[in-house]
Write an enzyme that holds these catalytic residues in place. Structure first.
Site, mmCIF file in Angstrom:
data_model
loop_
_atom_site.group_PDB
_atom_site.id
_atom_site.type_symbol
_atom_site.label_atom_id
_atom_site.label_comp_id
_atom_site.label_asym_id
_atom_site.label_seq_id
_atom_site.Cartn_x
_atom_site.Cartn_y
_atom_site.Cartn_z
ATOM 1 N N GLY A 1 -1.829 -22.293 8.214
ATOM 2 C CA GLY A 1 -2.270 -22.004 10.038
ATOM 3 C C GLY A 1 -1.014 -21.425 10.550
ATOM 4 O O GLY A 1 0.296 -21.494 9.512
ATOM 5 N N VAL A 2 -0.975 -21.440 12.210
ATOM 6 C CA VAL A 2 0.338 -21.094 12.338
ATOM 7 C C VAL A 2 1.118 -22.462 12.961
ATOM 8 O O VAL A 2 0.404 -23.483 13.135
ATOM 9 C CB VAL A 2 0.275 -20.477 13.306
ATOM 10 C CG1 VAL A 2 0.013 -19.481 12.617
ATOM 11 C CG2 VAL A 2 -0.896 -21.074 14.677
ATOM 12 N N ILE B 1 -5.923 -31.940 14.434
ATOM 13 C CA ILE B 1 -5.839 -32.527 16.183
ATOM 14 C C ILE B 1 -5.564 -33.814 15.343
ATOM 15 O O ILE B 1 -4.387 -35.221 15.500
ATOM 16 C CB ILE B 1 -6.331 -32.542 17.020
ATOM 17 C CG1 ILE B 1 -5.517 -31.419 17.496
ATOM 18 C CG2 ILE B 1 -5.888 -33.573 18.136
ATOM 19 C CD1 ILE B 1 -7.133 -30.808 18.747
ATOM 20 N N GLU C 1 -4.850 -15.160 7.457
ATOM 21 C CA GLU C 1 -4.388 -14.574 8.225
ATOM 22 C C GLU C 1 -3.948 -13.982 9.588
ATOM 23 O O GLU C 1 -3.415 -12.744 10.423
ATOM 24 C CB GLU C 1 -6.155 -15.210 9.915
ATOM 25 C CG GLU C 1 -5.305 -16.402 10.368
ATOM 26 C CD GLU C 1 -6.271 -17.049 11.393
ATOM 27 O OE1 GLU C 1 -7.861 -16.781 10.168
ATOM 28 O OE2 GLU C 1 -6.067 -17.845 11.633
ATOM 29 N N ASN D 1 -6.821 -24.979 21.244
ATOM 30 C CA ASN D 1 -6.882 -23.519 20.757
ATOM 31 C C ASN D 1 -8.390 -23.352 20.516
ATOM 32 O O ASN D 1 -8.925 -22.756 21.057
ATOM 33 C CB ASN D 1 -6.077 -23.108 19.948
ATOM 34 C CG ASN D 1 -4.205 -23.353 20.106
ATOM 35 O OD1 ASN D 1 -4.225 -23.396 21.721
ATOM 36 N ND2 ASN D 1 -4.216 -23.479 19.103
#
Lengths: 472, 472
Positions: A237-238, A332, A262, A352
């Site tokens: 992920g980012v 989170i 991705e 997001n």
């Protein structure tokens, strides 16, 4: 709209739309649009249109702060989707028709085919489905991107679907350009505007601790013979924790790895540059300005080792399961049983979106979620009795990592998971509270498969809303 | 252990084990085993071993009432898994080694290969992985089952996985027998004992109402051009509602359909018999005694139209996505946003397990969940403000159906979903309470993407535990 991260999204038309919308609103007229994209975009698109109150519906992902505020105050209807499912569901037809596609490209070829830009996202689908197409040709984009993309034209609606012929992360199975019917193109806009991805700050102590635990785990799995020495295709992920993990791989001893993910972030580019990563496949180049310059400076060496794909391919369950990705995503919060909340702060306010995390987590060889053990200067515990919103169920969450440590929950029943997560991942300030909850749940719960005290399960979140802290 | 539903599980060895365990316990000795299976089994296995307190760990699914009680009182550690993931995760190695496989078969061939029984489940993996194999040859099983099975030997660990060459639900991609190293076989036990699946009672009014709404929806989708006239491959969970839906298809006007599912139930057999269903692929024959007789009576006609597969194939995400299954599964409860709880009553007491519902729901062309709008004579609302446990997130739940009506939530943001679910699916007795909750959540929630009142979200379940009813 094109766009996946702040890369490859249109920069002129949305701004012009925002001005028209503001003018219309100034005249007391209603004017708002539905925006579909690949994933997040940049400030000239989601930011400007949200500021103008010009978005009535948005899918499948947003990370723009202005749009986020409008979503959470109920002014934008937001459909948060699995990224792999956007294109197939659009083809299913229930989402309605697509009026106009606005697509940033690097160039238009003599035969009308299009050279993609820094993200591919859903552009193939948008171009194929739209009644009209507006192209933004951005001369800021490097012409050398041509040939980096792999646009697969073999998807179909059932019963006509066939196996996707990809067996290695760097296989090319399509063509480097978008096909586009020139009769649909109603405008070509020339731009010269940069993508707006940010350079991430260097990893902080917490992120480094998380990276350390995770790398130790990967080394252990290799030593146990449960992972090949060069691991399996990485998905990341980012964000800053993901960046730290990838930076940590820079000093690891694994033979050249691969990525099937991705987004290609700064630190993944650096792994390609040092040869730690043999190749990287993704739907977008999410590179800050300095990293983008490093790509430009090393284009000859990197060009063929980067593959940019449609997100229905980069995130396809068939391929993620087949390749056996190691999925590493942020969160989170997680609860003691390993359910993960990736999207909703305090259960209702979206950050997001689920993005591709569900595509990867469920089909991964190992599904890993990471986060610092606390947030808001220690006021929030990332490990809670019961997550306030579920994006990833316990079955899809095998390893949890915080700065405190790592919980390998594979093969464990819920109660065994709880003990391990509290011990290994919770912050010491919250550990006694979690132990107390779990101990009482073991005595007082309605059933003991997943012991739960319903009247307390979400009380930590309510306490935070009421007092600004989860501490008692 | 073999077994998937009360079909094809060993009937003698587990009973003998239960007696030995009881004897050992009588002498004050500890004796308990870990049981892995395909899915649920019959009373001679889970029932007898649980009664003897002989199971310390169970995976991946249970529906036996005695074992369920021991799980919910904390005496059995239970790992509730996605059924498609059991075999691959066992091969990954983190679940430990497999000592002994006990497999029911229909027969042993001269070359040592095995004729499978009424379920395939994980038997291929169990036989390949076990250090020792015990075979139960059950002469009650119909020898004509031979040739009905399709055992695919093309799976592998990454990075050696390849596309699974199945493009139609009735494709045969493997061989009809299990391979088995004769040196591993330490015992062959002859049995003559029936499978113990029950004949379901005829659908009641509620189940018929659910089936009616669902069939109307399917007809509508065909008329809108969003489904082919013979639909797409059907997946159906087990139970009375599923049975009613399948029975409803008997009188529908669709051309011959197909099924790609994990169990073939009585009413699915009847669809095959009338020609409404051209073929059915599954991991087990879950047929009551009368239906089993109908199969025997019509074996020549049905033999080649039924395909029994390993559950890693019947439930494979790659194939479910490719074929575009219409997934129809039961649930315990759903919340107004479309999250579904399939497993945990009041959030903690497990009913059965997630089974294959996650494999199908996430990858389906249309994912449908069904249940009566109330339970326990109206004391429990199936539609609640917030599910007490999440098995299927909103993204994986597209259509909800109760006896009250159907909510097609595709393409809708959470708030739009909530209004529709309350209006269409909730029982009138609970609708005002749900509307009141949602209205107040719209005013008071921390964020408005998924409006939630944390202090009330799980109060309906607590009220039921305290008072025996969700009514105020």
């Amino acid at each position: 709209m094109s766009g996946f991260t702040a890369a490859g999204y249109p920069k002129a038309v949305p701004l012009a739309m925002a001005r028209r919308i503001e003018d219309a609103h100034g005249r007391g007229e209603k004017f708002a649009v539905q925006i579909w994209s690949g994933a997040s975009t940049g400030p000239e698109l989601d930011g400007a249109l949200a500021k103008a109150d010009g978005i009535e519906f948005r899918m499948p992902y947003n990370s723009d702060p202005t749009a986020r505020d409008k979503i959470n105050s109920g002014k934008i209807e937001y459909l948060d989707m699995h990224l792999s499912q956007v294109a197939p569901m659009v083809w299913e037809g229930f989402l309605g028709t697509e009026d106009i596609a606005v697509i940033e490209v690097t160039g238009i070829r003599a035969d009308g085919s299009l050279i993609p830009s820094t993200s591919v996202g859903n552009n193939k689908t948008w171009i194929d489905r739209a009644q009209k197409v507006i192209l933004e040709v951005n001369r800021w984009q490097n012409p050398a991107l041509e040939g980096m993309h792999d646009i697969y034209y073999g998807t179909a609606l059932p019963p006509h679907r066939v196996p996707i012929p990809l067996v290695k992360p760097d296989d090319r199975i399509g063509e480097p350009w978008f096909r586009c019917d020139p009769d649909k193109v109603i405008a070509v806009v020339e731009t010269d505007a940069p993508d707006r991805n940010q350079t991430l700050p260097p990893p902080d102590t917490q992120a480094q601790a998380i990276a350390g635990h995770l790398l130790e785990f990967l080394h252990h799995e290799v030593s146990m013979g449960r992972l090949p020495s060069n691991l399996l295709p990485l998905q990341s992920g980012v964000g800053s924790v993901a960046n730290a993990v990838l930076a940590g791989l820079q000093t690891s001893s694994f033979p050249p790895m691969t990525a099937f993910t991705e987004v290609i972030q700064d630190s993944m580019l650096d792994l390609l540059l040092t040869g730690k990563l043999a190749s990287a496949s993704s739907a977008a180049l999410c590179l800050g300005p300095e990293a983008m310059q490093r790509l430009t400076d090393n284009m000859a060496e990197l060009h063929d080792r980067i593959i940019l794909r449609p997100q229905e391919i980069s995130n396809h369950p068939e391929l993620i399961r087949r390749l056996g990705c190691i999925a590493m995503n942020g969160m989170i919060e997680a609860d003691i049983y390993g359910n993960v909340n990736s999207t909703h702060v305090m259960g209702s306010r979206i950050m997001n979106g689920i993005g591709g995390s569900g595509d990867y987590a469920r089909n991964a060889y190992i599904s890993i979620f990471t986060a610092p053990s606390t947030a808001r200067n220690g006021a929030i515990s990332t490990i809670v009795p019961h997550v306030s919103h579920v994006d990833h169920i316990t079955q899809d969450v095998q390893v949890l990592v915080t700065d405190q440590g790592l919980a390998d929950m594979r093969g464990l029943s819920p109660k065994r998971r709880a003990s391990l997560v509290i011990e290994n991942c919770a912050h010491p300030d919250f550990r006694p509270l979690l132990k107390d909850y779990f101990d009482r749940a073991l005595r007082e719960s309605y059933g003991l498969q997943t012991p739960t005290l319903l009247s307390e399960a979400l009380s930590w979140h309510q306490r935070f809303i009421d007092s600004g802290s989860m501490h008692v």
